[in-house]
Scaffold this motif. Structure first.
Motif, mmCIF file in Angstrom:
data_model
loop_
_atom_site.group_PDB
_atom_site.id
_atom_site.type_symbol
_atom_site.label_atom_id
_atom_site.label_comp_id
_atom_site.label_asym_id
_atom_site.label_seq_id
_atom_site.Cartn_x
_atom_site.Cartn_y
_atom_site.Cartn_z
ATOM 1 N N VAL A 236 0.844 -1.194 0.000
ATOM 2 C CA VAL A 236 0.000 0.000 0.000
ATOM 3 C C VAL A 236 0.880 1.245 0.000
ATOM 4 O O VAL A 236 1.688 1.444 0.896
ATOM 5 C CB VAL A 236 -0.935 0.030 1.228
ATOM 6 C CG1 VAL A 236 -1.808 1.284 1.202
ATOM 7 C CG2 VAL A 236 -1.802 -1.216 1.261
ATOM 8 N N ASP B 228 -2.399 5.672 -1.717
ATOM 9 C CA ASP B 228 -3.536 4.753 -1.716
ATOM 10 C C ASP B 228 -4.276 4.761 -0.381
ATOM 11 O O ASP B 228 -5.105 3.896 -0.117
ATOM 12 C CB ASP B 228 -3.071 3.321 -2.023
ATOM 13 C CG ASP B 228 -2.534 3.185 -3.440
ATOM 14 O OD1 ASP B 228 -2.980 3.970 -4.302
ATOM 15 O OD2 ASP B 228 -1.685 2.317 -3.678
ATOM 16 N N MET C 66 -14.097 -0.638 -0.214
ATOM 17 C CA MET C 66 -12.751 -0.297 0.263
ATOM 18 C C MET C 66 -12.660 -0.617 1.755
ATOM 19 O O MET C 66 -13.626 -0.467 2.498
ATOM 20 C CB MET C 66 -12.455 1.190 0.042
ATOM 21 C CG MET C 66 -12.179 1.575 -1.393
ATOM 22 S SD MET C 66 -11.725 3.337 -1.545
ATOM 23 C CE MET C 66 -11.262 3.403 -3.276
ATOM 24 N N PRO D 153 -5.194 -5.374 3.154
ATOM 25 C CA PRO D 153 -3.856 -5.951 3.033
ATOM 26 C C PRO D 153 -3.660 -7.026 4.112
ATOM 27 O O PRO D 153 -4.409 -7.092 5.082
ATOM 28 C CB PRO D 153 -2.925 -4.753 3.289
ATOM 29 C CG PRO D 153 -3.777 -3.548 3.117
ATOM 30 C CD PRO D 153 -5.157 -3.950 3.500
ATOM 31 N N LYS E 28 -7.298 2.178 -0.578
ATOM 32 C CA LYS E 28 -7.637 1.913 -1.983
ATOM 33 C C LYS E 28 -7.014 0.592 -2.409
ATOM 34 O O LYS E 28 -5.929 0.238 -1.958
ATOM 35 C CB LYS E 28 -7.091 3.024 -2.882
ATOM 36 C CG LYS E 28 -7.658 4.408 -2.608
ATOM 37 C CD LYS E 28 -7.017 5.413 -3.553
ATOM 38 C CE LYS E 28 -7.480 6.833 -3.281
ATOM 39 N NZ LYS E 28 -6.822 7.792 -4.196
ATOM 40 N N SER E 29 -7.699 -0.125 -3.274
ATOM 41 C CA SER E 29 -7.147 -1.373 -3.814
ATOM 42 C C SER E 29 -7.152 -1.286 -5.329
ATOM 43 O O SER E 29 -8.174 -1.467 -5.975
ATOM 44 C CB SER E 29 -7.980 -2.579 -3.351
ATOM 45 O OG SER E 29 -7.467 -3.769 -3.909
ATOM 46 N N ASN F 55 -5.771 -3.245 -7.411
ATOM 47 C CA ASN F 55 -5.836 -4.540 -8.096
ATOM 48 C C ASN F 55 -7.204 -5.204 -7.968
ATOM 49 O O ASN F 55 -7.418 -6.280 -8.505
ATOM 50 C CB ASN F 55 -4.776 -5.489 -7.515
ATOM 51 C CG ASN F 55 -3.379 -4.932 -7.693
ATOM 52 O OD1 ASN F 55 -3.101 -4.276 -8.671
ATOM 53 N ND2 ASN F 55 -2.513 -5.203 -6.726
ATOM 54 N N ARG F 56 -8.142 -4.571 -7.241
ATOM 55 C CA ARG F 56 -9.429 -5.200 -6.958
ATOM 56 C C ARG F 56 -10.196 -5.537 -8.241
ATOM 57 O O ARG F 56 -10.625 -6.684 -8.440
ATOM 58 C CB ARG F 56 -10.276 -4.288 -6.069
ATOM 59 C CG ARG F 56 -11.634 -4.857 -5.752
ATOM 60 C CD ARG F 56 -12.411 -3.939 -4.808
ATOM 61 N NE ARG F 56 -13.726 -4.463 -4.569
ATOM 62 C CZ ARG F 56 -14.761 -4.240 -5.366
ATOM 63 N NH1 ARG F 56 -14.617 -3.486 -6.429
ATOM 64 N NH2 ARG F 56 -15.943 -4.772 -5.093
ATOM 65 N N VAL G 239 -9.306 -8.899 -1.533
ATOM 66 C CA VAL G 239 -8.774 -7.716 -2.215
ATOM 67 C C VAL G 239 -9.129 -6.446 -1.453
ATOM 68 O O VAL G 239 -8.810 -5.341 -1.892
ATOM 69 C CB VAL G 239 -9.339 -7.627 -3.655
ATOM 70 C CG1 VAL G 239 -8.848 -8.772 -4.494
ATOM 71 C CG2 VAL G 239 -10.869 -7.589 -3.638
#
Length: 274
Positions: free
Chosen positions: A99, A103, A135, A217, A257-258, A260-261, A214
């Motif tokens: 992260v 993000d 999120m 972390p 924030k992700s 790769n989600r 996702v």
């Protein structure tokens, strides 16, 4: 009483019109996802503004307690610094694995419910700050919940104290996974279910996020094991976890924030279709 009946008879057409209008709007909202999402967004906007005003008043009235807490925290930090060797390697929240600082969205809880089975929080950050549904929300002690709905300046969070919440978690020392839920009984405890009996666990072990999601972390703190039970039907462990967080007293939080989600979700959909 007679006046009430006279009023109803005199305005019967208007009352009937309003009743039919209300029914039609309800049916429209329930049967169309677009209208329903607009209503939810508008409700978030209105309730968010009210909650923010109420929160500002409560903060003003609670300034003395906050100042006392800050003074105590500063004293502890100074004590640590005075007894610590000089180093530039200071751990920061934005050093979470995978992260980046960009993000993380810093936000504030302006409303927090914890006395029902389905509890939610309201934050003073929304779509304008880049907040989106699903999120993860954490603070410096551990996980708080997952973003549910958003409006331009506010967002609502499904608290971990919500019987519909289910989050992937693991036992830190053994990496055995389970599902984190809440039984709706105590605001200081959540439960980890579906943990295999071959897992070597004991009271006091730390529970963290599992990283198979996702949303959060890996290795974000949750709490420690307070009690261990065996489900006679499934023969899996059910673990009672004492939370690191006091969920009845939350201030600033961090929205993660992700990036790769969407990629992972699309990949999983592609695998299912094939």
């Amino acid at each position: 009483m007679q006046q009430i009946f006279n009023f109803i008879f005199k305005n019967s057409n208007r009352i009937l019109f309003l009743l039919l209008l209300g029914i039609s709007l309800t049916l429209t909202i329930q049967s169309h996802s677009f209208h329903r999402s607009k209503i939810i967004s508008s409700a978030n906007f209105l309730s968010g503004g009210v909650y923010e005003k109420v929160n500002n008043i409560n903060e003003y009235l609670n300034l003395k307690n906050q100042n006392d807490a800050l003074a105590l925290e500063n004293a502890k930090l100074k004590s640590i610094l005075f007894n610590k060797k000089d180093t530039t390697a200071t751990k920061r929240l934005d050093s979470l694995k995978g992260v980046k600082p960009s993000d993380i969205i810093v936000s504030k809880v302006i409303h927090n419910s914890y006395n029902s089975h389905e509890n939610y929080l309201t934050l003073n950050s929304g779509e304008l700050q880049g907040v989106k549904s699903d999120m993860g929300v954490i603070n410096d002690l551990g996980i708080v919940g997952i973003i549910d709905n958003t409006s331009p300046r506010y967002s609502t969070v499904v608290s971990i104290l919500n019987t519909k919440s289910q989050i992937n978690a693991k036992i830190k020392k053994s990496n055995h996974f389970g599902s984190l839920i809440w039984d709706g009984k105590n605001t200081g405890f959540v439960q980890l279910i579906d943990v295999p009996r071959l897992a070597a666990i004991r009271k006091g072990d730390t529970i963290v996020t599992g990283g198979q999601s996702v949303i959060f972390p890996e290795n974000i703190g949750i709490g420690t094991i307070a009690n261990i039970f065996t489900d006679n039907k499934t023969h899996y462990y059910t673990i009672n976890i004492r939370l690191f967080n006091d969920m009845t007293n939350l201030g600033h939080v961090y929205i993660i924030k992700s990036k790769n989600r969407e990629e992972l979700i699309n990949l999983e959909k592609k695998e299912k279709n094939e």
